[in-house]
Design a protein around this motif. Sequence first.
Motif, mmCIF file in Angstrom:
data_model
loop_
_atom_site.group_PDB
_atom_site.id
_atom_site.type_symbol
_atom_site.label_atom_id
_atom_site.label_comp_id
_atom_site.label_asym_id
_atom_site.label_seq_id
_atom_site.Cartn_x
_atom_site.Cartn_y
_atom_site.Cartn_z
ATOM 1 N N THR A 5 0.826 -1.201 0.000
ATOM 2 C CA THR A 5 0.000 0.000 0.000
ATOM 3 C C THR A 5 0.864 1.256 0.000
ATOM 4 O O THR A 5 0.566 2.231 -0.688
ATOM 5 C CB THR A 5 -0.947 0.000 1.216
ATOM 6 N N ARG A 6 1.964 1.226 0.754
ATOM 7 C CA ARG A 6 2.890 2.362 0.763
ATOM 8 C C ARG A 6 3.460 2.615 -0.626
ATOM 9 O O ARG A 6 3.508 3.741 -1.096
ATOM 10 C CB ARG A 6 4.065 2.099 1.704
ATOM 11 N N VAL A 7 3.919 1.551 -1.260
ATOM 12 C CA VAL A 7 4.497 1.690 -2.600
ATOM 13 C C VAL A 7 3.438 2.221 -3.563
ATOM 14 O O VAL A 7 3.712 3.135 -4.347
ATOM 15 C CB VAL A 7 5.086 0.363 -3.107
ATOM 16 N N ALA A 8 2.226 1.698 -3.487
ATOM 17 C CA ALA A 8 1.152 2.146 -4.376
ATOM 18 C C ALA A 8 0.897 3.635 -4.193
ATOM 19 O O ALA A 8 0.829 4.395 -5.165
ATOM 20 C CB ALA A 8 -0.125 1.347 -4.094
ATOM 21 N N TRP A 9 0.749 4.056 -2.942
ATOM 22 C CA TRP A 9 0.480 5.461 -2.649
ATOM 23 C C TRP A 9 1.630 6.352 -3.110
ATOM 24 O O TRP A 9 1.431 7.341 -3.791
ATOM 25 C CB TRP A 9 0.234 5.654 -1.156
ATOM 26 N N ASN A 10 2.846 5.992 -2.704
ATOM 27 C CA ASN A 10 4.005 6.828 -3.021
ATOM 28 C C ASN A 10 4.266 6.911 -4.520
ATOM 29 O O ASN A 10 4.589 7.983 -5.036
ATOM 30 C CB ASN A 10 5.254 6.314 -2.297
ATOM 31 N N LEU A 11 4.120 5.801 -5.220
ATOM 32 C CA LEU A 11 4.348 5.801 -6.662
ATOM 33 C C LEU A 11 3.369 6.742 -7.355
ATOM 34 O O LEU A 11 3.761 7.589 -8.154
ATOM 35 C CB LEU A 11 4.217 4.386 -7.232
ATOM 36 N N LEU A 51 11.295 -1.637 -8.810
ATOM 37 C CA LEU A 51 11.184 -0.428 -7.981
ATOM 38 C C LEU A 51 12.368 0.511 -8.228
ATOM 39 O O LEU A 51 12.195 1.728 -8.265
ATOM 40 C CB LEU A 51 11.090 -0.798 -6.504
ATOM 41 N N GLU A 52 13.544 -0.055 -8.405
ATOM 42 C CA GLU A 52 14.717 0.774 -8.700
ATOM 43 C C GLU A 52 14.558 1.483 -10.045
ATOM 44 O O GLU A 52 14.914 2.654 -10.183
ATOM 45 C CB GLU A 52 15.995 -0.070 -8.693
ATOM 46 N N ARG A 53 14.022 0.794 -11.053
ATOM 47 C CA ARG A 53 13.801 1.424 -12.359
ATOM 48 C C ARG A 53 12.754 2.526 -12.271
ATOM 49 O O ARG A 53 12.907 3.598 -12.866
ATOM 50 C CB ARG A 53 13.385 0.376 -13.395
ATOM 51 N N LEU A 54 11.692 2.270 -11.519
ATOM 52 C CA LEU A 54 10.657 3.294 -11.349
ATOM 53 C C LEU A 54 11.205 4.506 -10.604
ATOM 54 O O LEU A 54 10.941 5.649 -10.986
ATOM 55 C CB LEU A 54 9.450 2.710 -10.605
ATOM 56 N N ALA A 55 11.979 4.256 -9.558
ATOM 57 C CA ALA A 55 12.583 5.356 -8.802
ATOM 58 C C ALA A 55 13.503 6.167 -9.710
ATOM 59 O O ALA A 55 13.489 7.405 -9.676
ATOM 60 C CB ALA A 55 13.343 4.823 -7.593
#
Length: 88
Positions: A5-11, A51-55
């Motif tokens: 949920t954190r990743v979803a929100w933050n992304l 996640l690294e690529r998205l960041a």
Amino acid sequence: MDGRTRVAWNLRQLRTERGLSQESLAVDADVDRTYVSGIERGTFNPTLDLLERLAGALSVDLVDLVNKPAGDQPPEPLRPGRRPKGSG
């Protein structure tokens, strides 16, 4: 709030702050747009590599995708759907 949920929100928050569509982010991160959508909905569980690529595509550190949002309460859900043309 669990990690997914954190990743979803933050992304989604980071993407919309930058005015990027899911399609634009997906192209920059070399992933399918439907996968970005699934991560933002919390239905897909991305790998650390993704996640690294998205960041990188968002020009943030990986921790910015997994950090707990500020405040004691979970953030308000983001409004679903597309932004009206001309906003932002």
